[in-house]
Design a protein around this motif. Structure first.
Motif, mmCIF file in Angstrom:
data_model
loop_
_atom_site.group_PDB
_atom_site.id
_atom_site.type_symbol
_atom_site.label_atom_id
_atom_site.label_comp_id
_atom_site.label_asym_id
_atom_site.label_seq_id
_atom_site.Cartn_x
_atom_site.Cartn_y
_atom_site.Cartn_z
ATOM 1 N N MET A 89 56.260 0.464 44.052
ATOM 2 C CA MET A 89 56.397 -0.927 43.499
ATOM 3 C C MET A 89 57.733 -1.759 43.947
ATOM 4 N N SER A 90 57.286 -2.938 44.670
ATOM 5 C CA SER A 90 58.455 -3.477 45.423
ATOM 6 C C SER A 90 59.457 -3.992 44.396
ATOM 7 N N SER A 91 60.590 -4.256 44.803
ATOM 8 C CA SER A 91 61.671 -4.819 43.791
ATOM 9 C C SER A 91 62.163 -6.099 44.494
ATOM 10 N N TYR A 92 62.694 -6.800 43.761
ATOM 11 C CA TYR A 92 63.400 -8.335 44.252
ATOM 12 C C TYR A 92 64.446 -8.535 43.471
ATOM 13 N N SER A 93 65.687 -8.795 43.947
ATOM 14 C CA SER A 93 66.632 -9.355 43.039
ATOM 15 C C SER A 93 67.393 -10.460 43.725
ATOM 16 N N LEU A 94 68.019 -11.178 42.791
ATOM 17 C CA LEU A 94 68.611 -12.398 43.241
ATOM 18 C C LEU A 94 70.281 -12.564 42.428
ATOM 19 N N THR A 95 71.168 -12.720 43.455
ATOM 20 C CA THR A 95 72.411 -12.839 42.767
ATOM 21 C C THR A 95 72.942 -14.315 43.239
ATOM 22 N N LEU A 96 73.534 -14.670 42.022
ATOM 23 C CA LEU A 96 74.340 -15.996 42.636
ATOM 24 C C LEU A 96 75.825 -15.648 42.632
ATOM 25 N N GLN A 97 76.498 -16.175 43.380
ATOM 26 C CA GLN A 97 78.015 -15.925 43.462
ATOM 27 C C GLN A 97 78.796 -17.103 43.601
ATOM 28 N N SER A 111 66.428 -9.845 38.260
ATOM 29 C CA SER A 111 65.890 -8.789 38.900
ATOM 30 C C SER A 111 64.259 -8.919 38.578
ATOM 31 N N SER A 112 63.417 -8.382 39.132
ATOM 32 C CA SER A 112 61.951 -8.477 39.266
ATOM 33 C C SER A 112 61.566 -7.753 37.892
ATOM 34 N N GLY A 113 60.461 -8.365 37.585
ATOM 35 C CA GLY A 113 59.896 -7.737 35.932
ATOM 36 C C GLY A 113 60.373 -8.408 34.856
ATOM 37 N N ASN A 114 61.059 -9.524 35.143
ATOM 38 C CA ASN A 114 61.442 -10.476 33.966
ATOM 39 C C ASN A 114 61.341 -11.948 34.307
ATOM 40 N N ILE A 115 61.518 -12.659 33.156
ATOM 41 C CA ILE A 115 61.415 -14.060 33.170
ATOM 42 C C ILE A 115 62.893 -14.715 32.777
ATOM 43 N N TYR A 116 63.401 -15.710 33.710
ATOM 44 C CA TYR A 116 64.617 -16.054 33.357
ATOM 45 C C TYR A 116 64.398 -17.746 33.366
ATOM 46 N N GLY A 172 79.643 -21.090 47.680
ATOM 47 C CA GLY A 172 79.127 -19.934 46.932
ATOM 48 C C GLY A 172 77.934 -19.440 47.581
ATOM 49 N N LYS A 173 77.412 -18.449 47.051
ATOM 50 C CA LYS A 173 76.303 -17.859 47.847
ATOM 51 C C LYS A 173 75.089 -17.415 46.900
ATOM 52 N N VAL A 174 73.876 -17.437 47.690
ATOM 53 C CA VAL A 174 72.778 -16.949 46.881
ATOM 54 C C VAL A 174 72.129 -16.001 47.588
ATOM 55 N N ILE A 175 72.265 -14.467 47.224
ATOM 56 C CA ILE A 175 71.621 -13.470 47.841
ATOM 57 C C ILE A 175 70.323 -13.033 47.241
ATOM 58 N N HIS A 176 69.318 -13.083 48.109
ATOM 59 C CA HIS A 176 67.984 -12.513 47.770
ATOM 60 C C HIS A 176 67.767 -11.255 48.484
ATOM 61 N N GLN A 177 67.323 -10.291 47.464
ATOM 62 C CA GLN A 177 67.046 -8.913 48.081
ATOM 63 C C GLN A 177 65.669 -8.194 47.619
ATOM 64 N N PHE A 178 64.913 -7.961 48.719
ATOM 65 C CA PHE A 178 63.736 -7.268 48.742
ATOM 66 C C PHE A 178 63.729 -5.805 48.997
ATOM 67 N N ASN A 179 63.384 -5.074 48.103
ATOM 68 C CA ASN A 179 63.374 -3.579 48.304
ATOM 69 C C ASN A 179 64.922 -3.488 48.688
ATOM 70 N N GLU A 180 65.905 -3.952 48.054
ATOM 71 C CA GLU A 180 67.300 -3.495 48.321
ATOM 72 C C GLU A 180 67.944 -4.186 49.824
ATOM 73 N N ALA A 181 67.052 -4.784 50.723
ATOM 74 C CA ALA A 181 67.473 -5.215 51.880
ATOM 75 C C ALA A 181 67.524 -6.582 51.578
ATOM 76 N N GLU A 182 68.656 -7.389 52.150
ATOM 77 C CA GLU A 182 69.102 -8.588 52.119
ATOM 78 C C GLU A 182 67.987 -9.622 52.744
ATOM 79 N N VAL A 183 67.464 -10.670 52.301
ATOM 80 C CA VAL A 183 66.165 -11.354 52.981
ATOM 81 C C VAL A 183 67.149 -12.481 53.501
ATOM 82 N N ILE A 184 66.866 -12.529 54.779
ATOM 83 C CA ILE A 184 67.606 -13.651 55.769
ATOM 84 C C ILE A 184 67.078 -15.024 55.368
ATOM 85 N N SER A 185 67.802 -16.129 55.501
ATOM 86 C CA SER A 185 67.265 -17.386 55.103
ATOM 87 C C SER A 185 66.059 -17.678 55.673
#
Lengths: 219, 219
Positions: free
Chosen positions: B1-9, B29-34, B60-73
């Motif tokens: 299953m793929s994972s997705y995470s989002l970090t606001l810095q 992180s994926s699997g949740n509602i925020y 500041g920065k917004v970092i998107h990660q798909f399967n732990e690899a950063e997604v470029i804009s």
């Protein structure tokens, strides 16, 4: 392929809304009529006719080519495009649309010009064709990137020709020179330097536009 | 299953001299509602737009990660599904045409069966050939959900997802959010209690406005 899909969407949308085509067609007809009325029975020189041709082309381009981005901004669909594709795809799609529009526009203007102006006599059509081919591409590239820049401004209509003039000036000057050569019947070899300048302009504008578009596109 | 995470810095946004929010730090992180909550004008939509890459932060920065690899804009649009009242689709196209165009611009194979199943789910199949300009605001809102889901994104950002929807429409949306949250990251920007009740964690945007700015505003 994605750019082509965007171009297809834009073309289909244009055929339904007639945002740019009507503006271009009306402008071409009005400017040519005004020139015809103002010269009356007077016979103007071939050089002047050639010069006026590029005046009509420049202002017609100014009236219709900004629609590529302005119509998206006015309808509020810019964000939709943001969510659909990466910036380079969007620029390529819009550029394809403007290239087609410029070629159609210039073809119509030249046909009308040839029919209505007796003094529009081109001795070397091959050279004139090459100049128009590369010149039209240059106009399309410059107009597309300028349209992207001004689409977010409030005074779009005024800003477009003002910003386009200095950017298109080197291109128009070269095209005027090449048109004069074509009227004089000079060969392509004799016009080599001007043709090379024209192609360089296209390459520089195309590369600069792709590099710049990323920054323009994101708010 | 793929994972997705989002970090606001240290995410900060201001429009001119007006500070909207400052130093937001959060992880999703994926699997949740925020939820992004706040009163009107508090900056929920601005934050949603920044997270979706449509708007740039002031710092500041917004970092998107798909399967732990950063997604470029440039690739972000492939992973994001976005719904909001201010997202506007093309009025001159029908619902089906809008979806077909969006699929082909995304580089997906325009699949009429897939579109049919989505249109059925949102009770729009019978009106698929109608131009969007003839749609009610609720129907337009429903088509936006299909637009957001059709490319199977990993993160869904819903800004005021239930605006313009009737009770039946709201039920469909809540069911969809619950369903999609099993393997996707979902963000709801809303001030409706019923929307925010679905969220695991809620970020109150107004909490990130500096105290002195709020005092100044009141004065």
């Amino acid at each position: 392929m994605k750019s082509y899909s965007l171009f297809k969407k834009d073309w289909q949308s244009e055929l339904r809304t007639r945002y740019a085509i009507n503006a271009l067609a009306m402008f071409i007809l009005v400017t040519i009529s005004v020139i015809l009325f103002s010269i009356g029975q007077e016979r103007i020189s071939e050089y002047l006719t050639g010069g006026l041709l590029w005046v009509v082309i420049f202002f017609s381009a100014m009236s219709g080519l900004s629609r590529a981005f302005v119509s998206e901004e006015e309808r509020g669909t810019t964000m939709t495009l943001h969510l659909l594709a990466k910036p380079s795809t969007i620029f390529s799609g819009k550029l394809l649309f403007n290239v087609l529009l410029v070629y159609l526009m210039n073809f119509s203007i030249i046909v009308l010009y040839s029919l209505l102006f007796d003094s529009f006599i081109i001795a070397n059509w091959g050279l004139f064709f090459l100049a128009t081919f590369f010149g039209s591409f240059g106009i399309a590239v410059s107009s597309t990137i300028i349209a992207a820049i001004i689409s977010k401004a409030s005074a779009k209509g005024t800003l477009y020709p003002v910003l386009a003039f200095p950017i298109l000036l080197p291109l128009i000057l070269t095209l005027l020179e090449l048109t004069k050569f074509a009227i004089d019947g000079k060969t392509i070899t004799e016009a080599y330097v001007e043709l090379a300048v024209l192609i360089c302009y296209d390459v520089i504008m195309l590369s600069a536009s792709y590099m710049l578009f990323d920054f323009i596109w994101k708010d | 299953m793929s994972s997705y995470s989002l970090t606001l810095q240290n995410l900060t946004k201001s429009f001119g001299r007006r500070l909207i929010f400052k130093d937001i730090n959060a992880e999703f992180s994926s699997g949740n509602i925020y939820g992004f909550a706040g009163s009107n004008g508090s900056g929920k939509s601005t934050l949603a737009k920044i997270v979706s890459g449509v708007l740039s932060p002031s710092s500041g920065k917004v970092i998107h990660q798909f399967n732990e690899a950063e997604v470029i804009s440039e690739e972000l649009h492939k992973h994001i599904g976005f719904v909001s009242p201010y997202l506007i689709l093309y009025d001159e196209f029908s619902a089906e045409e809008n979806l077909l165009h969006s699929m082909s611009i995304r580089g997906l194979n325009p699949n009429k069966e897939k579109i049919k199943s989505f249109l059925d789910d949102f009770n729009l199949y019978d009106r698929r050939k109608d131009l969007l300009k003839g749609y009610s605001s609720g129907m337009k809102q429903r088509i936006k959900f299909i637009f957001a889901l059709i490319h199977n994104p990993s993160i869904l950002i819903f800004d005021e997802p239930t605006s313009n929807l009737d009770n039946k429409g709201k039920e469909v949306v809540y069911k969809l959010i619950e369903e999609e949250s099993k393997d996707k990251l979902i963000i709801l920007a809303s001030n409706e209690d019923s929307d925010l009740a679905l969220c695991k964690t809620t970020l109150h945007v107004e909490d990130y406005l500096q105290l002195e700015t709020r005092v100044k505003d009141k004065v």
